[in-house]
Design a protein around this motif. Structure first.
Motif, PDB file in Angstrom:
ATOM      1  N   TRP A 214      94.157  20.232 109.150  1.00 17.77           N
ATOM      2  CA  TRP A 214      93.477  21.293 109.918  1.00 17.77           C
ATOM      3  C   TRP A 214      93.947  21.240 111.370  1.00 17.77           C
ATOM      4  O   TRP A 214      94.316  22.248 111.964  1.00 17.77           O
ATOM      5  N   ASN A 215      93.953  20.031 111.959  1.00 18.16           N
ATOM      6  CA  ASN A 215      94.388  19.878 113.344  1.00 18.16           C
ATOM      7  C   ASN A 215      95.857  20.252 113.509  1.00 18.16           C
ATOM      8  O   ASN A 215      96.255  20.822 114.525  1.00 18.16           O
ATOM      9  N   GLU A 219      97.364  23.137 115.854  1.00 16.72           N
ATOM     10  CA  GLU A 219      98.475  22.848 116.770  1.00 16.72           C
ATOM     11  C   GLU A 219      99.554  23.918 116.610  1.00 16.72           C
ATOM     12  O   GLU A 219     100.090  24.426 117.584  1.00 16.72           O
ATOM     13  N   GLU A 287      90.428  24.993 123.181  1.00 19.79           N
ATOM     14  CA  GLU A 287      91.615  24.505 122.461  1.00 19.79           C
ATOM     15  C   GLU A 287      92.875  24.673 123.313  1.00 19.79           C
ATOM     16  O   GLU A 287      93.714  23.787 123.399  1.00 19.79           O
TER      17      GLU A 287
END
Ligand code: UDP
Ligand code: MG
Length: 314
Positions: A214-215, A219, A287
């Motif tokens: 997910w990260n 990104e 973010e």
């Protein structure tokens, strides 16, 4: 004249696979005509004896060079370190778990010699990856390629051949948070695609589970697209138009049928809905700002503790 080519292999707790990896890789490399190889093994802070095994390998074979990180920096950093250190006329990143078949390397080199600057390896069968991973990967690529101008080819991993020109272009990119698949695509160059079957892991376990993926996807989005930031402007405009229309409706309604007491439900819904929309958009700003913050600190993408290599006279 034999050409020097570089292989970049990230290792994170791969002690189980090193032996089989080397045993399958070396004969394949030796069979590629007119080549010399350097194999850059990046130990990404492994805690399971991977480093010892790699160093032992490098001591007995001058083709192997081990770049030892001071801690785990992640696969993207490991690839970056290998690409930075590579001296070959072409560089091939490959996973240590034999999910990327070394046999494809001969074909990659052939395409490269025929004029390709990038040779991509596309997985035609990902059935070894599990339904959830396949589906989420598919959604990621679809959404990413809609939102971003940089087109990331689907079902293509980091396994590919990069010409020296491409490597130099990559090395010139200054960003610290490196989403390699995106950077590879961003630099462009003449590209040829080969197909292969994705094999199951030779041993050990995947290092990328739910939240890590997910990260990683986040990104990818934030590195290559600002579309998620812009959506909120349109959401805001739509919300404002709706609010004006609703206000007019209420005014007219009040004139026609007087003041009505009910309406708590709809008020509550509206307040909490717009509250959540605001939280999401603030989070999204966070973010991006977080990434700006990390970039401005200018920290290196990785730190090398030591390089292990027997002198090969080069
Ligand atoms: N890897 C790494 N650092 C990490 C995680 C993974 O160097 O923090 C390496 C790992 O050793 C392997 C490659 O990246 O050589 C791909 O990892 P994995 O096979 O776990 O990913 P998957 O194939 O499941 O996507
Ligand atoms: Mg794997």
């Amino acid at each position: 004249m034999r050409q020097l080519l570089s292989l970049v292999v990230p290792f994170y707790n791969e002690a189980e696979t090193i032996q089989v990896f080397a045993a399958r890789l070396l004969p394949v490399l030796e069979a590629v005509p007119d080549t010399r190889w350097e194999i850059l093994c990046v130990d990404d802070g492994s805690a399971d004896g991977t480093l010892l095994k790699l160093v032992a390998l490098a001591q007995g074979d001058a083709r192997f060079k081990v770049i030892e990180f001071s801690r785990n920096f992640g696969k993207e950093a490991a690839l970056t370190a290998g690409i930075d250190a590579a001296r070959g006329e072409a560089v091939i990143p490959i996973d240590a778990d034999l999910q990327d078949p070394p046999e494809l390397i001969a074909d990659m080199v052939r395409e490269w010699r025929a004029g390709a600057e990038v040779v991509l390896a596309r997985r035609i069968d990902r059935s070894t990856d599990g339904l959830l991973k396949r589906k989420t990967a598919e959604w990621f690529y679809r959404a990413h390629n809609k939102l971003s101008k940089t087109h990331i080819p689907e079902n293509v991993g980091d396994f590919r051949l990069l010409d020296r020109k491409v490597v130099n272009a990559l090395k010139a990119l200054p960003e610290r948070q490196r989403f390699m698949k995106g950077l590879f695509a961003w630099v462009g160059f003449r590209t040829v695609t080969l197909d292969y079957m994705r094999a199951p892991r030779a041993g050990g376990m995947t290092k990328f589970s739910g939240f890590a993926l997910w990260n990683f996807a986040l990104e990818g989005f934030t590195s290559f697209s600002t579309a998620p930031l812009k959506i909120w402007t349109y959401m805001g405009v739509a919300g404002a138009l709706f609010t004006v229309a609703y206000a007019l409706f209420i005014i007219v309604h009040t004139f026609i049928s007087g003041v009505s007491v009910p309406g708590y439900a709809s008020l509550f819904v509206a307040v909490s809905f717009f509250g959540s929309v605001q939280l999401i958009s603030v989070g999204l700003l966070g973010e991006y700002i977080g990434r700006i913050y990390v970039e401005t600190k200018q920290r290196p993408a990785y730190i090398v503790r030591q390089i292990h290599q027997v002198t090969d006279g080069a």
